[in-house]
Design a protein around this motif. Structure first.
Motif, mmCIF file in Angstrom:
data_model
loop_
_atom_site.group_PDB
_atom_site.id
_atom_site.type_symbol
_atom_site.label_atom_id
_atom_site.label_comp_id
_atom_site.label_asym_id
_atom_site.label_seq_id
_atom_site.Cartn_x
_atom_site.Cartn_y
_atom_site.Cartn_z
ATOM 1 N N GLU A 225 -0.332 2.673 3.151
ATOM 2 C CA GLU A 225 0.586 1.584 3.530
ATOM 3 C C GLU A 225 0.213 0.272 2.838
ATOM 4 O O GLU A 225 1.097 -0.482 2.414
ATOM 5 C CB GLU A 225 0.591 1.395 5.047
ATOM 6 C CG GLU A 225 1.369 2.456 5.815
ATOM 7 C CD GLU A 225 0.631 3.782 5.911
ATOM 8 O OE1 GLU A 225 1.281 4.821 6.119
ATOM 9 O OE2 GLU A 225 -0.616 3.765 5.777
ATOM 10 N N TRP A 226 -1.075 -0.005 2.709
ATOM 11 C CA TRP A 226 -1.489 -1.255 2.075
ATOM 12 C C TRP A 226 -1.196 -1.240 0.572
ATOM 13 O O TRP A 226 -0.825 -2.264 -0.005
ATOM 14 C CB TRP A 226 -2.961 -1.526 2.338
ATOM 15 C CG TRP A 226 -3.235 -1.840 3.780
ATOM 16 C CD1 TRP A 226 -3.833 -1.052 4.699
ATOM 17 C CD2 TRP A 226 -2.877 -3.055 4.470
ATOM 18 N NE1 TRP A 226 -3.886 -1.676 5.930
ATOM 19 C CE2 TRP A 226 -3.301 -2.902 5.814
ATOM 20 C CE3 TRP A 226 -2.234 -4.225 4.091
ATOM 21 C CZ2 TRP A 226 -3.125 -3.894 6.772
ATOM 22 C CZ3 TRP A 226 -2.052 -5.222 5.044
ATOM 23 C CH2 TRP A 226 -2.489 -5.055 6.368
ATOM 24 N N ILE A 227 -1.374 -0.089 -0.061
ATOM 25 C CA ILE A 227 -1.003 0.014 -1.473
ATOM 26 C C ILE A 227 0.513 -0.139 -1.626
ATOM 27 O O ILE A 227 1.001 -0.824 -2.536
ATOM 28 C CB ILE A 227 -1.480 1.357 -2.061
ATOM 29 C CG1 ILE A 227 -3.005 1.423 -2.063
ATOM 30 C CG2 ILE A 227 -0.941 1.546 -3.483
ATOM 31 C CD1 ILE A 227 -3.564 2.771 -2.459
ATOM 32 N N ALA A 228 1.259 0.475 -0.713
ATOM 33 C CA ALA A 228 2.712 0.335 -0.742
ATOM 34 C C ALA A 228 3.131 -1.120 -0.547
ATOM 35 O O ALA A 228 4.097 -1.588 -1.164
ATOM 36 C CB ALA A 228 3.342 1.215 0.337
ATOM 37 N N LEU A 229 2.399 -1.851 0.291
ATOM 38 C CA LEU A 229 2.700 -3.270 0.491
ATOM 39 C C LEU A 229 2.576 -4.039 -0.821
ATOM 40 O O LEU A 229 3.407 -4.903 -1.131
ATOM 41 C CB LEU A 229 1.761 -3.858 1.545
ATOM 42 C CG LEU A 229 1.843 -5.372 1.745
ATOM 43 C CD1 LEU A 229 3.211 -5.772 2.294
ATOM 44 C CD2 LEU A 229 0.739 -5.847 2.691
ATOM 45 N N ALA A 230 1.525 -3.741 -1.597
ATOM 46 C CA ALA A 230 1.361 -4.410 -2.881
ATOM 47 C C ALA A 230 2.539 -4.115 -3.807
ATOM 48 O O ALA A 230 3.037 -5.014 -4.512
ATOM 49 C CB ALA A 230 0.051 -3.971 -3.532
ATOM 50 N N VAL A 231 3.024 -2.886 -3.784
ATOM 51 C CA VAL A 231 4.181 -2.526 -4.609
ATOM 52 C C VAL A 231 5.431 -3.254 -4.126
ATOM 53 O O VAL A 231 6.231 -3.758 -4.925
ATOM 54 C CB VAL A 231 4.393 -0.997 -4.590
ATOM 55 C CG1 VAL A 231 5.681 -0.620 -5.308
ATOM 56 C CG2 VAL A 231 3.211 -0.286 -5.233
ATOM 57 N N LEU A 232 5.607 -3.367 -2.812
ATOM 58 C CA LEU A 232 6.776 -4.049 -2.259
ATOM 59 C C LEU A 232 6.756 -5.548 -2.536
ATOM 60 O O LEU A 232 7.814 -6.191 -2.577
ATOM 61 C CB LEU A 232 6.846 -3.818 -0.743
ATOM 62 C CG LEU A 232 7.245 -2.414 -0.276
ATOM 63 C CD1 LEU A 232 7.156 -2.329 1.242
ATOM 64 C CD2 LEU A 232 8.637 -2.062 -0.753
#
Length: 538
Positions: free
Chosen positions: A20-27
């Motif tokens: 989720e935290w990696i996805a946050l960086a992408v978002l």
């Protein structure tokens, strides 16, 4: 690399893991990019004007169509994401944004560039509510979600700050279209990583999108935003007032239709919830003050202190650093202090920073200006992060897209009002100050230009002998500084009012579930709602 699954929290919902935290960086990347594209075009205008030779009307649409269509389509796209899937809409929007960026970069005519920028605006309207509503569903724990939204908001601020710097660097080496190509690799990354990192969410019970509501909303938002912005730049005009009045009429029709629909674009009853309605009002007030003041700050740095656009942009970086400090502090403070009080305290700090800016003068105002903007920015950021969190928490999880879009629309409206109202206040003070300072030997056109704006006075002074041009420029700079001081007074009072509003009306938010709708849903309530009302889509 093995991504950690969600971990269990003994006191509430499951905690987000590394995925989720990696996805946050992408978002956060597309959010940063959307804001950058609002600023870089202005630097490219001289270059594209020389190449494409647009008319004055065409140039106006080239610069404005992107922001207008983002504002007009935000709520519709947020509601559409709730229906078809937020990840799906995000990826469709990313592909459209990348393609329209390429079309903009290689436009061969003004009409082609206007059309490409319009497509970019519609695509950009899909990105912001989709990213924020996905964060709402990825981070179920209250503390983690507040931190995630703070990080997401920080990406906006960084994008707004580095936009002029990136654009300036590209234009020194490449052609004007290069400023649009920055977004292409970002969107490519999102399209590649999104299907693997981002979960899909949609409202399984949502009905069809009401196209009549979408048209009414567009007819409401676009004339109001257009009219307000043009009043700020062109002054009073009955045509612009009529546009605003027409927008308000369509807004009334839109609200009436939403009340009659079983599945509206946005649930009007949400505005009865203080976490939603009052917070949107506070956020609009803060954006009103900050956008209006920034208009004068940038002119002051360039036209009073003689900085180049690039150097003026560099002096904005301390303000960005202060924002980042305030953004990181917000999730920590809210662990010990109620959100309404943190928002109120931040706005109180901001009003103090703005009050400091009333002490600016032409000779020693530079340091006061930088200090004032830093204090102002540090105080604004808690309401940006916590306010956004409160707004999307107040809505049911299956309506997070529409709620996220409402948050962004309030910022657009606040910015437009700030530019119009505060811009008019500062301009009126400037013109009043210049009424008795114009040399009698100036021809009519030159006198009108010098008495209208500081930029006009600077241009006129450069054509005059030093004995005449020097005093004229000093008088214009003094009149502009008076306008900045007056604008700061109005802004400080507005932000102070927002601080009181937050302290009084948001004081119970997050305290308990029995406060008559004033409190935000608890973390447990959010999880139950997410589990029973909105199922993730594989």
């Amino acid at each position: 690399m093995t991504l950690e699954p969600r971990t269990e929290n003994d006191h509430g919902p499951p905690l987000a893991g590394a995925k989720e935290w990696i996805a946050l960086a992408v978002l956060s990347l597309p959010a940063m990019l959307v804001i950058m594209d609002l600023t870089v075009l202005h630097l490219a205008v001289p270059h594209l004007s020389a190449d494409l030779a647009p008319s004055a009307s065409q140039l106006l649409w080239i610069t404005d169509i992107y922001g207008f269509l983002i504002a007009g389509f935000l709520i519709t796209m947020g509601s559409l994401g709730d229906r078809i899937g937020r990840r799906k809409l995000l990826l469709i929007g990313a592909a459209a944004f990348g393609l329209s960026s390429i079309l903009s970069a290689y436009a061969t005519s003004p009409e082609m560039l206007i059309g490409a920028r319009a497509l970019m605006g519609i695509a950009g309207a899909t990105l912001m509510p989709s990213t924020l509503s996905l964060i709402r569903n990825m981070f179920l724990d209250d503390r983690q979600r507040t931190t995630a939204i703070s990080f997401w908001m920080m990406s906006f601020m960084v994008g707004g700050s580095i936009g002029p710097l990136v654009g300036g660097a590209l234009l020194e080496t490449f052609w004007w279209g290069s400023v649009f190509l920055v977004g292409v690799p970002v969107m490519a990354l999102l399209l590649i990583a999104g299907p693997f990192l981002l979960p899909e969410y949609r409202d399984p019970r949502a009905g069809r999108l009401d196209l009549v509501s979408a048209v009414l909303l567009l007819a409401a938002v676009l004339p109001v935003i257009y009219g307000i912005k043009k009043l700020a730049s062109d002054g009073f005009g009955w045509l612009l007032v009529g546009a605003i009045a027409a927008g308000v009429l369509f807004a009334v029709l839109f609200v009436r239709r939403q009340r009659s629909l079983d599945d509206p674009l946005i649930d009007i009853e949400l505005f009865r919830n203080r976490s939603f309605g009052v917070t949107l009002g506070v956020m609009t007030t803060a954006t009103f003050a900050m956008m209006g003041l920034n208009l004068f700050v940038m002119q002051y740095l360039q036209l009073v202190h003689g900085l180049s656009p690039l150097r003026a942009g560099l002096w904005v970086l301390p303000m960005t650093g202060a924002m980042m400090v305030g953004m990181m502090a917000a999730p920590l403070l809210v662990r010990y202090v109620r959100p309404g009080y943190v928002i109120s305290g931040g706005l109180l700090v901001s009003s103090a920073g703005i009050a400091l800016m009333t002490q600016i003068d032409g000779s020693s105002g530079f340091g006061v200006l930088i200090a004032g903007t830093c204090v102002m920015a540090a105080g604004f950021t808690p309401q940006a992060a916590l306010g956004t969190d409160l707004v999307i928490r107040a809505a049911p999880p299956e309506k997070a897209g529409a709620a996220s879009a409402a948050s962004e629309t309030s910022n657009e409206l606040g910015g437009a009002l700030g530019l119009a109202i505060l811009g008019s206040v500062g301009t009126a003070v400037y013109r009043s100050g210049m009424s008795d300072s114009l040399p009698s030997e100036l021809p009519g056109d030159a006198a009108a230009a010098a008495g209208d704006t500081l930029a006009g006075a600077t241009a006129v002074a450069a054509t005059l002998p030093d004995a005449v041009g020097g005093p004229l420029l000093e008088a214009a700079q003094a009149a502009f500084t008076d306008g900045l001081q007056t604008t700061a007074v109005v802004s400080a009072l507005a932000v102070l009012a927002g601080s009181v509003l937050a302290a009084v009306l948001l004081r119970r938010v997050g305290v308990d579930a029995d406060s008559g709708g004033d409190a935000a849903p608890s973390a447990v309530d959010s999880v139950v709602a997410a589990d029973t009302e909105e199922a993730p889509v594989p």
